[in-house]
Design a protein around this motif. Structure first.
Motif, PDB file in Angstrom:
ATOM      1  N   TYR A  14       0.888  -1.336   0.049  1.00  0.00           N
ATOM      2  CA  TYR A  14       0.046  -0.021   0.109  1.00  0.00           C
ATOM      3  C   TYR A  14       0.826   1.370   0.072  1.00  0.00           C
ATOM      4  O   TYR A  14       0.480   2.240  -0.620  1.00  0.00           O
ATOM      5  CB  TYR A  14      -1.208   0.020   1.252  1.00  0.00           C
ATOM      6  CG  TYR A  14      -2.057  -0.816   0.875  1.00  0.00           C
ATOM      7  CD1 TYR A  14      -3.213  -0.395   0.439  1.00  0.00           C
ATOM      8  CD2 TYR A  14      -2.009  -2.351   1.522  1.00  0.00           C
ATOM      9  CE1 TYR A  14      -4.334  -1.170   0.239  1.00  0.00           C
ATOM     10  CE2 TYR A  14      -2.925  -3.202   0.965  1.00  0.00           C
ATOM     11  CZ  TYR A  14      -4.387  -2.680   0.668  1.00  0.00           C
ATOM     12  OH  TYR A  14      -5.284  -3.260   0.539  1.00  0.00           O
ATOM     13  N   VAL A  15       2.201   1.198   0.555  1.00  0.00           N
ATOM     14  CA  VAL A  15       2.943   2.137   0.763  1.00  0.00           C
ATOM     15  C   VAL A  15       4.128   2.395  -0.726  1.00  0.00           C
ATOM     16  O   VAL A  15       4.039   3.436  -1.325  1.00  0.00           O
ATOM     17  CB  VAL A  15       3.661   2.528   2.059  1.00  0.00           C
ATOM     18  CG1 VAL A  15       4.971   3.276   1.935  1.00  0.00           C
ATOM     19  CG2 VAL A  15       2.705   2.785   2.903  1.00  0.00           C
ATOM     20  N   GLY A  16       4.456   1.395  -0.764  1.00  0.00           N
ATOM     21  CA  GLY A  16       5.583   1.102  -1.739  1.00  0.00           C
ATOM     22  C   GLY A  16       4.895   1.364  -3.336  1.00  0.00           C
ATOM     23  O   GLY A  16       5.630   2.329  -3.977  1.00  0.00           O
ATOM     24  N   ASP A  36       9.110  -7.125  -5.253  1.00  0.00           N
ATOM     25  CA  ASP A  36       8.343  -7.850  -3.959  1.00  0.00           C
ATOM     26  C   ASP A  36       8.674  -9.417  -3.934  1.00  0.00           C
ATOM     27  O   ASP A  36       8.732  -9.818  -5.260  1.00  0.00           O
ATOM     28  CB  ASP A  36       7.082  -7.579  -3.842  1.00  0.00           C
ATOM     29  CG  ASP A  36       6.181  -7.782  -2.610  1.00  0.00           C
ATOM     30  OD1 ASP A  36       5.682  -6.638  -2.201  1.00  0.00           O
ATOM     31  OD2 ASP A  36       6.170  -8.768  -2.143  1.00  0.00           O
ATOM     32  N   ILE A  37       8.623 -10.115  -2.930  1.00  0.00           N
ATOM     33  CA  ILE A  37       8.924 -11.667  -3.090  1.00  0.00           C
ATOM     34  C   ILE A  37       7.467 -12.199  -3.343  1.00  0.00           C
ATOM     35  O   ILE A  37       7.345 -13.316  -3.817  1.00  0.00           O
ATOM     36  CB  ILE A  37       9.127 -12.028  -1.591  1.00  0.00           C
ATOM     37  CG1 ILE A  37       8.791 -11.382  -0.308  1.00  0.00           C
ATOM     38  CG2 ILE A  37      10.895 -11.992  -1.727  1.00  0.00           C
ATOM     39  CD1 ILE A  37       9.256 -12.040   0.785  1.00  0.00           C
ATOM     40  N   ASN A  38       6.408 -11.361  -3.254  1.00  0.00           N
ATOM     41  CA  ASN A  38       5.092 -12.031  -3.539  1.00  0.00           C
ATOM     42  C   ASN A  38       4.780 -11.837  -4.834  1.00  0.00           C
ATOM     43  O   ASN A  38       4.261 -10.834  -5.529  1.00  0.00           O
ATOM     44  CB  ASN A  38       4.125 -11.010  -2.739  1.00  0.00           C
ATOM     45  CG  ASN A  38       2.710 -11.597  -2.883  1.00  0.00           C
ATOM     46  OD1 ASN A  38       2.463 -12.348  -3.925  1.00  0.00           O
ATOM     47  ND2 ASN A  38       1.855 -11.433  -1.810  1.00  0.00           N
ATOM     48  N   SER A 277      -4.042  -0.698   9.141  1.00  0.00           N
ATOM     49  CA  SER A 277      -3.251  -1.535   9.530  1.00  0.00           C
ATOM     50  C   SER A 277      -1.883  -0.704  10.485  1.00  0.00           C
ATOM     51  O   SER A 277      -1.309  -1.420  11.225  1.00  0.00           O
ATOM     52  CB  SER A 277      -2.361  -1.999   8.464  1.00  0.00           C
ATOM     53  OG  SER A 277      -1.771  -0.666   7.648  1.00  0.00           O
ATOM     54  N   CYS A 278      -2.130   0.580  10.703  1.00  0.00           N
ATOM     55  CA  CYS A 278      -1.273   1.288  11.382  1.00  0.00           C
ATOM     56  C   CYS A 278      -1.441   2.053  12.785  1.00  0.00           C
ATOM     57  O   CYS A 278      -0.351   1.893  13.723  1.00  0.00           O
ATOM     58  CB  CYS A 278      -0.472   2.451  10.531  1.00  0.00           C
ATOM     59  SG  CYS A 278       0.139   1.530   9.127  1.00  0.00           S
ATOM     60  N   PHE A 279      -2.480   2.497  12.917  1.00  0.00           N
ATOM     61  CA  PHE A 279      -2.815   3.094  14.352  1.00  0.00           C
ATOM     62  C   PHE A 279      -2.150   2.366  15.470  1.00  0.00           C
ATOM     63  O   PHE A 279      -1.867   2.698  16.243  1.00  0.00           O
ATOM     64  CB  PHE A 279      -4.258   3.934  14.416  1.00  0.00           C
ATOM     65  CG  PHE A 279      -4.297   5.280  13.492  1.00  0.00           C
ATOM     66  CD1 PHE A 279      -3.236   5.732  13.065  1.00  0.00           C
ATOM     67  CD2 PHE A 279      -5.446   5.840  13.440  1.00  0.00           C
ATOM     68  CE1 PHE A 279      -3.435   6.893  12.405  1.00  0.00           C
ATOM     69  CE2 PHE A 279      -5.891   7.117  12.740  1.00  0.00           C
ATOM     70  CZ  PHE A 279      -4.917   7.552  12.175  1.00  0.00           C
TER      71      PHE A 279
HETATM   72  P1  NAD Z   1       2.042  -4.305   2.973  1.00  0.00           P
HETATM   73  O1  NAD Z   1       1.951  -5.323   3.531  1.00  0.00           O
HETATM   74  O2  NAD Z   1       0.881  -3.704   2.240  1.00  0.00           O
HETATM   75  O3  NAD Z   1       3.506  -4.527   1.880  1.00  0.00           O
HETATM   76  C1  NAD Z   1       4.658  -4.864   2.265  1.00  0.00           C
HETATM   77  C2  NAD Z   1       5.281  -5.688   1.187  1.00  0.00           C
HETATM   78  O4  NAD Z   1       6.349  -6.065   1.505  1.00  0.00           O
HETATM   79  C3  NAD Z   1       4.394  -6.830   0.937  1.00  0.00           C
HETATM   80  O5  NAD Z   1       3.908  -7.015  -0.407  1.00  0.00           O
HETATM   81  C4  NAD Z   1       5.561  -7.975   1.286  1.00  0.00           C
HETATM   82  O6  NAD Z   1       5.234  -9.153   0.484  1.00  0.00           O
HETATM   83  C5  NAD Z   1       6.801  -7.099   0.973  1.00  0.00           C
HETATM   84  N1  NAD Z   1       8.019  -7.698   1.654  1.00  0.00           N
HETATM   85  C6  NAD Z   1       8.060  -8.116   2.823  1.00  0.00           C
HETATM   86  N2  NAD Z   1       9.484  -8.624   2.859  1.00  0.00           N
HETATM   87  C7  NAD Z   1      10.114  -8.828   1.816  1.00  0.00           C
HETATM   88  C8  NAD Z   1      11.230  -8.734   1.292  1.00  0.00           C
HETATM   89  N3  NAD Z   1      12.166  -9.395   2.156  1.00  0.00           N
HETATM   90  N4  NAD Z   1      11.549  -8.627   0.079  1.00  0.00           N
HETATM   91  C9  NAD Z   1      10.695  -8.355  -0.779  1.00  0.00           C
HETATM   92  N5  NAD Z   1       9.360  -7.957  -0.323  1.00  0.00           N
HETATM   93  C10 NAD Z   1       9.018  -8.006   0.802  1.00  0.00           C
HETATM   94  O7  NAD Z   1       2.383  -2.862   3.883  1.00  0.00           O
HETATM   95  P2  NAD Z   1       2.248  -1.408   3.691  1.00  0.00           P
HETATM   96  O8  NAD Z   1       0.884  -1.003   4.075  1.00  0.00           O
HETATM   97  O9  NAD Z   1       2.864  -1.024   2.494  1.00  0.00           O
HETATM   98  O10 NAD Z   1       3.193  -0.968   4.842  1.00  0.00           O
HETATM   99  C11 NAD Z   1       4.464  -1.006   4.677  1.00  0.00           C
HETATM  100  C12 NAD Z   1       5.315  -0.105   5.688  1.00  0.00           C
HETATM  101  O11 NAD Z   1       4.608   1.414   5.750  1.00  0.00           O
HETATM  102  C13 NAD Z   1       4.806  -0.430   6.997  1.00  0.00           C
HETATM  103  O12 NAD Z   1       5.828  -0.414   7.924  1.00  0.00           O
HETATM  104  C14 NAD Z   1       3.638   0.452   7.513  1.00  0.00           C
HETATM  105  O13 NAD Z   1       3.416   0.725   9.221  1.00  0.00           O
HETATM  106  C15 NAD Z   1       4.132   1.769   6.870  1.00  0.00           C
HETATM  107  N6  NAD Z   1       2.991   2.663   6.546  1.00  0.00           N
HETATM  108  C16 NAD Z   1       1.843   2.394   5.920  1.00  0.00           C
HETATM  109  C17 NAD Z   1       0.785   3.089   5.481  1.00  0.00           C
HETATM  110  C18 NAD Z   1      -0.549   2.475   4.972  1.00  0.00           C
HETATM  111  O14 NAD Z   1      -1.369   3.406   4.826  1.00  0.00           O
HETATM  112  N7  NAD Z   1      -0.663   1.367   4.660  1.00  0.00           N
HETATM  113  C19 NAD Z   1       0.896   4.328   5.809  1.00  0.00           C
HETATM  114  C20 NAD Z   1       2.174   4.811   6.246  1.00  0.00           C
HETATM  115  C21 NAD Z   1       3.131   4.084   6.622  1.00  0.00           C
END
Ligand code: NAD
Ligand code: UGA
Length: 466
Positions: A14-16, A36-38, A277-279
């Motif tokens: 969701y962030v990347g 991503d590994i997925n 997922s975060c709060f």
């Molecule tokens: P997410 O679970 O949607 O995505 C994370 C991705 O990382 C997954 O697709 C997973 O397969 C991948 N991954 C994990 N380990 C890996 C590795 N070793 N190599 C390659 N890929 C790998 O998570 P997200 O919601 O994007 O959140 C990511 C971070 O950003 C968290 O720390 C979260 O707290 C923070 N964050 C999230 C939001 C939000 O709105 N979701 C906002 C601000 C900050």
């Protein structure tokens, strides 16, 4: 100053995904590869049908369509992307630990460490490594320890660049960020790295919105920002309970206090409880950090924000049970919304899950309608709680793709997500198809009380007497 030609982002979530799409779109001279590994997730990011992108965000598919396969790439070749990159963002998940020391509170940093070790193993040229994930303060030290001990002569700068976007408004938040925060060392190379990253954001944001700090202030500010935002919601939700028994109206209270410029109007909407997922994860993490430093009172103060949130979700469910004559056993309750907020398909920690769980304990039959959430996701969320068997969840819960069908022969409708489309439904038709008295429990305060009462409903909403 070094120029950046290739960016790699580890984590296409969701962030990347959205963040890198915007960077690629605004910086056409930089190649951005999100890995991503997925493999399924990467395949979805590469799907020709842009409606199949793994993240739903207004405005995202247009940006992906413009940049994908020009200077924005999604791939499972993690090592290759690390090797080619000048700058590597780590944007992997950092969930609450479910085992061992700190279980239920501390952040699980295993994915972060794996990324650092992967970079250390693969890198042959100097890299700027950017923490994009939300991390406990001082995590950068661990990343540095791993990277600086490889003995292969590669130089690293570690920066903290937490993300403040909210789901459902991610693209707008990225394009018009209130601020971007960049933490790093105050050494000449640390300052240079901070300036390089600032330069990327300054492609579209005014310079004064890009703040530079030391590493620890940046890491900690992210946790504190989320704690303050959640605290406002718990504060107004606690007052919503008081409004319900005193005939005050929580919306009027929010408006009245929010007009004070020292308080401000945002994040004062009473609700069935915050999700996402975060709060919760980030406050638990803050609480854990405070405890590890022996700051018991500080830990207890922030823990209360979570306690009020749990109370609010429970209170909403219990009000449904009490109002339906103290029994919901065998009664059909339509759930409007399952996502943790509107305009997202994300259900992580959604209040709907916990409200459903309480009602299912009372043997209610729940029919869920959410415009963006799949049947599999609803079942996965309930199964994850492990409160009852998977068979029982499937027996008691049905997921439909028509809100009118969900309400047919229902005793009550509960509004759990504030999707705009719920306001435009034919509530008269819904009323006619339900058992009488027909109850509506509005956990998001989106409907007009007068119209609902005129239609014939017994209408209850958070933060207001009947
Ligand atoms: P997410 O679970 O949607 O995505 C994370 C991705 O990382 C997954 O697709 C997973 O397969 C991948 N991954 C994990 N380990 C890996 C590795 N070793 N190599 C390659 N890929 C790998 O998570 P997200 O919601 O994007 O959140 C990511 C971070 O950003 C968290 O720390 C979260 O707290 C923070 N964050 C999230 C939001 C939000 O709105 N979701 C906002 C601000 C900050
Ligand atoms: C939140 C923060 O707003 C972002 O700045 C942050 O980057 C992000 O967490 C994160 O670190 O993950 P998000 O959880 O996506 O973003 O969405 P919010 O808009 O903050 O909503 C969170 C929850 O609070 C939702 O369930 C929402 O319905 C609820 N909420 C929000 C209320 O109940 N009342 C309000 O007034 C505002």
């Amino acid at each position: 100053m070094r120029s950046i030609k290739n960016i790699c982002c580890i984590g296409a979530g969701y962030v990347g995904g959205p963040t890198m799409s915007v960077i690629a779109n605004k910086c056409p001279e930089i190649n951005v590869t999100v890995v991503d590994i997925n493999a399924n997730r990467i395949a979805a990011w590469n799907d020709e049908d842009l409606d199949k992108l793994p993240v739903y965000e207004p405005g995202l598919k247009e940006i992906v369509a413009e940049s994908r396969n020009k200077n924005l790439f999604f791939s499972t070749e993690v090592d290759k992307a690390i090797d080619e990159a000048d700058m590597i963002f780590i944007s992997v998940n950092t969930p609450t630990k479910t085992y061992g020391k700190g279980k239920g509170e501390a952040a699980d940093l295993k994915y972060i460490e794996l990324c650092a070790r992967n970079i250390a193993r693969v890198a042959k040229s100097d890299k700027i490594v950017v923490e994009k994930s939300t991390l406990p303060v001082r995590t950068a030290q661990a990343i540095k320890d791993i990277l600086h001990n490889t003995g292969n002569g590669v130089k690293y700068e570690v920066l903290s660049n937490p993300e403040f976007l909210a789901e459902g408004t991610a693209i707008d938040d990225l394009l018009n960020a209130d601020r971007v925060l960049i933490g790093g060392d105050d050494t000449p190379s640390g300052k240079e790295a901070k300036n390089i990253l600032s330069g990327i954001y300054e492609h579209w944001l005014p310079k004064e919105r890009v703040l530079q700090t030391n590493l620890w202030s940046s890491e900690l500010s992210k946790l504190v920002a989320n704690a303050f935002l959640a605290q406002r919601i718990s504060s107004i939700n606690s007052i919503s309970a008081l409004c319900e028994v005193t005939d005050a109206n929580v919306a009027e209270v929010s408006k009245a206090i929010g007009k004070d410029s020292r308080i401000g109007p945002k994040f004062l909407n009473a609700s069935v409880g915050f999700g996402g997922s975060c709060f919760q994860k980030d406050i638990l993490n803050l609480v854990y950090i405070c405890k590890t430093y022996g700051l018991t009172e500080v830990a207890e103060y922030w823990d209360q924000v979570i306690k009020i949130n749990d109370y609010q979700k429970r209170r909403f469910a219990e009000n449904i049970i009490t109002t339906l004559y103290n029994t919901v056993s065998g009664k059909k309750i339509a759930f409007y919304g399952w996502a943790f907020k509107k305009d997202t398909n994300d259900t992580r920690e959604s209040a709907a899950i916990y409200v459903a769980d309480t009602l299912l304990e009372e043997q209610a039959e729940i029919v869920v309608y959410d415009p963006k959430v799949s049947e599999e996701q609803v079942y996965a969320d309930l199964d994850y709680l492990n409160t009852r068997s998977e068979e029982e969840n499937r027996k008691l819960v049905t997921v439909v793709n028509d809100p009118l069908k969900a309400a047919e022969d229902a005793h009550a409708v509960a509004i759990l997500t504030e999707w705009d489309e719920f306001k435009a439904l034919d509530w008269e038709q819904i009323y006619n198809s339900m058992f009488k008295p027909a109850f509506v429990f509005d956990g998001r305060r989106i409907l007009d009380k007068q119209i609902m009462n005129q239609t014939g409903f017994d209408y209850y909403r958070i933060g207001e007497g009947k």
